[in-house]
Design a protein around this motif. Structure first.
Motif, PDB file in Angstrom:
ATOM      1  N   ASN A  69       0.846  -1.190   0.000  1.00 33.52           N
ATOM      2  CA  ASN A  69       0.000   0.000   0.000  1.00 33.52           C
ATOM      3  C   ASN A  69       0.884   1.244   0.000  1.00 33.52           C
ATOM      4  O   ASN A  69       1.655   1.453   0.949  1.00 33.52           O
ATOM      5  CB  ASN A  69      -0.878  -0.028   1.261  1.00 33.52           C
ATOM      6  N   VAL A  71       0.235   4.300   0.691  1.00 32.40           N
ATOM      7  CA  VAL A  71      -0.008   5.154   1.858  1.00 32.40           C
ATOM      8  C   VAL A  71       0.760   4.635   3.067  1.00 32.40           C
ATOM      9  O   VAL A  71       1.345   5.415   3.828  1.00 32.40           O
ATOM     10  CB  VAL A  71      -1.515   5.240   2.162  1.00 32.40           C
ATOM     11  N   GLU A 135     -13.629   6.606   2.678  1.00 29.86           N
ATOM     12  CA  GLU A 135     -12.228   6.293   2.384  1.00 29.86           C
ATOM     13  C   GLU A 135     -11.275   6.947   3.378  1.00 29.86           C
ATOM     14  O   GLU A 135     -10.258   6.368   3.762  1.00 29.86           O
ATOM     15  CB  GLU A 135     -11.880   6.732   0.957  1.00 29.86           C
ATOM     16  N   THR A 139      -8.895   4.513   5.646  1.00 26.55           N
ATOM     17  CA  THR A 139      -7.435   4.607   5.556  1.00 26.55           C
ATOM     18  C   THR A 139      -6.828   5.086   6.868  1.00 26.55           C
ATOM     19  O   THR A 139      -5.766   4.596   7.278  1.00 26.55           O
ATOM     20  CB  THR A 139      -7.031   5.545   4.408  1.00 26.55           C
ATOM     21  N   SER A 177     -14.200   0.387   1.787  1.00 30.92           N
ATOM     22  CA  SER A 177     -12.812   0.322   2.239  1.00 30.92           C
ATOM     23  C   SER A 177     -11.800  -0.132   1.188  1.00 30.92           C
ATOM     24  O   SER A 177     -11.208  -1.192   1.296  1.00 30.92           O
ATOM     25  CB  SER A 177     -12.699  -0.596   3.466  1.00 30.92           C
ATOM     26  N   ALA A 179      -9.019   1.941   0.673  1.00 28.54           N
ATOM     27  CA  ALA A 179      -7.957   2.289   1.619  1.00 28.54           C
ATOM     28  C   ALA A 179      -6.542   2.058   1.088  1.00 28.54           C
ATOM     29  O   ALA A 179      -5.620   1.845   1.870  1.00 28.54           O
ATOM     30  CB  ALA A 179      -8.141   1.539   2.943  1.00 28.54           C
ATOM     31  N   ASN A 180      -6.377   2.121  -0.246  1.00 29.56           N
ATOM     32  CA  ASN A 180      -5.087   1.743  -0.829  1.00 29.56           C
ATOM     33  C   ASN A 180      -5.019   2.263  -2.270  1.00 29.56           C
ATOM     34  O   ASN A 180      -5.758   1.769  -3.130  1.00 29.56           O
ATOM     35  CB  ASN A 180      -4.958   0.209  -0.807  1.00 29.56           C
ATOM     36  N   THR A 184      -6.724   0.667  -5.625  1.00 33.08           N
ATOM     37  CA  THR A 184      -7.697   1.492  -6.336  1.00 33.08           C
ATOM     38  C   THR A 184      -7.376   1.547  -7.823  1.00 33.08           C
ATOM     39  O   THR A 184      -8.261   1.383  -8.674  1.00 33.08           O
ATOM     40  CB  THR A 184      -7.729   2.918  -5.750  1.00 33.08           C
ATOM     41  N   GLN A 208      -7.739   8.878   0.440  1.00 33.95           N
ATOM     42  CA  GLN A 208      -6.834   7.941   1.108  1.00 33.95           C
ATOM     43  C   GLN A 208      -5.601   8.651   1.661  1.00 33.95           C
ATOM     44  O   GLN A 208      -5.130   8.332   2.764  1.00 33.95           O
ATOM     45  CB  GLN A 208      -6.434   6.844   0.125  1.00 33.95           C
ATOM     46  N   GLY A 212      -4.674   8.749   5.484  1.00 34.13           N
ATOM     47  CA  GLY A 212      -3.374   8.296   5.967  1.00 34.13           C
ATOM     48  C   GLY A 212      -2.718   9.319   6.863  1.00 34.13           C
ATOM     49  O   GLY A 212      -2.133   8.983   7.906  1.00 34.13           O
TER      50      GLY A 212
END
Length: 244
Positions: A69, A71, A135, A139, A177, A179-180, A184, A208, A212
Motif C-alpha cells: 500500500n 499510503v 475512504e 485509511t 474500504s 484504503a489503498n 484502487t 486515502q 493516511g
C-alpha cells in the motif's frame, strides 16, 4: 539498486498483485454465484479479502514488511526519516511504483482466470462526499492499526489484525474500504462488481492520502516514540539498509 531492495520490491509487487487478484477475483465469483443478492456478494468479497490479506502479510511480511500500500509506505517514511528507521526517500518511491504495477497486473490476472475482457475499464461510479469520507475513515484506521501494533511490539498480530480491520471496514464504511491507492488503480481495470471507474479514482486516492495523514497524526499523539518502530511496519523485518 542492491539485491536486498530487489527482493523487497519483488515481494511488494507480487503481494499487492495477489491482493488485487483476491479482491477482484472474489468480486467476480461473488457476482456470478449470487447475482441477485448484493449483500451476499459483499459478504463473500469481504471474507475472501480478509483471509487473503492475512495470508499475504504472513507470506511477504518478513521480506518487505508487506506494506502492499503506497499510503503505508509513505507513512513509514514520514515516521522514520528523522529517527533513521523505516524506508528512505528513494525506497518509498520504488515501493509505491512496485505496488501500483502489481495492482494492475493483479487485476489482469483475475480477469484472465474468470475469462473477463483484459482490456476492459471499470464503469462503476464511486463518487460523492459520503463515499470519500468513508475512504478517509478506512485509511486512517488502517494506518493507526498498523503503527500502533508496531509501536507496542505486537507485530505478530499484524496479519490477522489488518486482515480483520479491512474485512470489517468493507461493512462499516460507505466506500467498502479500498484504503489503498495501488488497489484502487488496479480495480480500475476490472469492469465488475469490484471495479471503480477512472473518473472516480483521483477522488478516492486523495481521500486515502488525507486519511493516511490523519491516521498518522492520531498514532503519533497516542503513542509517543512511534517513529522508532517505523521499520517494523507492517511486519517486523530487518532489511539491509542500502545507501540512499
Amino acid at each position: 539498486m542492491g539485491p536486498d531492495l530487489h527482493r523487497r520490491l519483488t515481494a511488494e509487487l507480487i503481494g499487492t498483485g495477489l491482493l488485487v487478484t483476491v479482491v477482484v477475483g472474489s468480486g467476480i465469483a461473488a457476482q456470478r454465484l449470487s447475482p441477485d443478492d448484493v449483500g451476499l456478494q459483499l459478504l463473500q468479497n469481504s471474507m475472501a479479502t480478509f483471509l487473503g490479506l492475512t495470508v499475504l502479510i504472513l507470506l511477504f511480511g518478513p521480506v518487505s514488511g508487506a506494506h502492499l500500500n503506497p499510503v503505508v509506505s509513505a507513512a513509514d517514511w514520514l515516521l522514520g526519516r528523522r529517527a533513521g528507521t523505516g524506508l528512505v526517500g528513494r525506497e518509498v518511491i520504488a515501493y509505491a511504483a512496485a505496488q501500483t504495477v502489481g495492482g494492475f497486473l493483479g487485476a489482469v490476472l483475475a480477469n484472465l482466470m474468470f475469462d473477463v475482457g483484459v482490456a476492459e475499464v471499470a464503469t462503476t461510479e464511486r463518487t460523492g462526499a459520503p463515499l470519500l469520507l468513508g475512504e478517509v475513515v478506512a485509511t486512517a484506521g488502517l494506518v493507526a492499526v498498523i503503527f500502533a501494533l508496531a509501536r507496542t511490539h505486537r507485530g505478530a498480530l499484524a496479519a490477522p489484525a489488518v486482515g480483520a480491520y479491512i474485512g470489517a471496514a468493507y461493512w462499516f464504511t460507505s466506500s467498502t474500504s479500498f484504503a489503498n491507492p495501488a488497489v484502487t488503480v488496479g480495480r480500475m481495470f476490472s469492469d465488475t462488481f469490484a471495479g471503480i471507474d477512472p473518473a472516480s479514482v483521483p477522488g478516492f486516492i486523495a481521500a486515502q492520502v488525507v486519511g493516511g495523514a490523519l491516521g498518522l497524526l492520531l498514532v503519533v499523539y497516542l503513542y509517543p516514540g512511534v517513529a522508532a518502530a517505523a521499520r517494523d511496519a507492517v511486519v517486523p523485518h530487518r532489511p539491509h539498509r542500502e545507501a540512499s
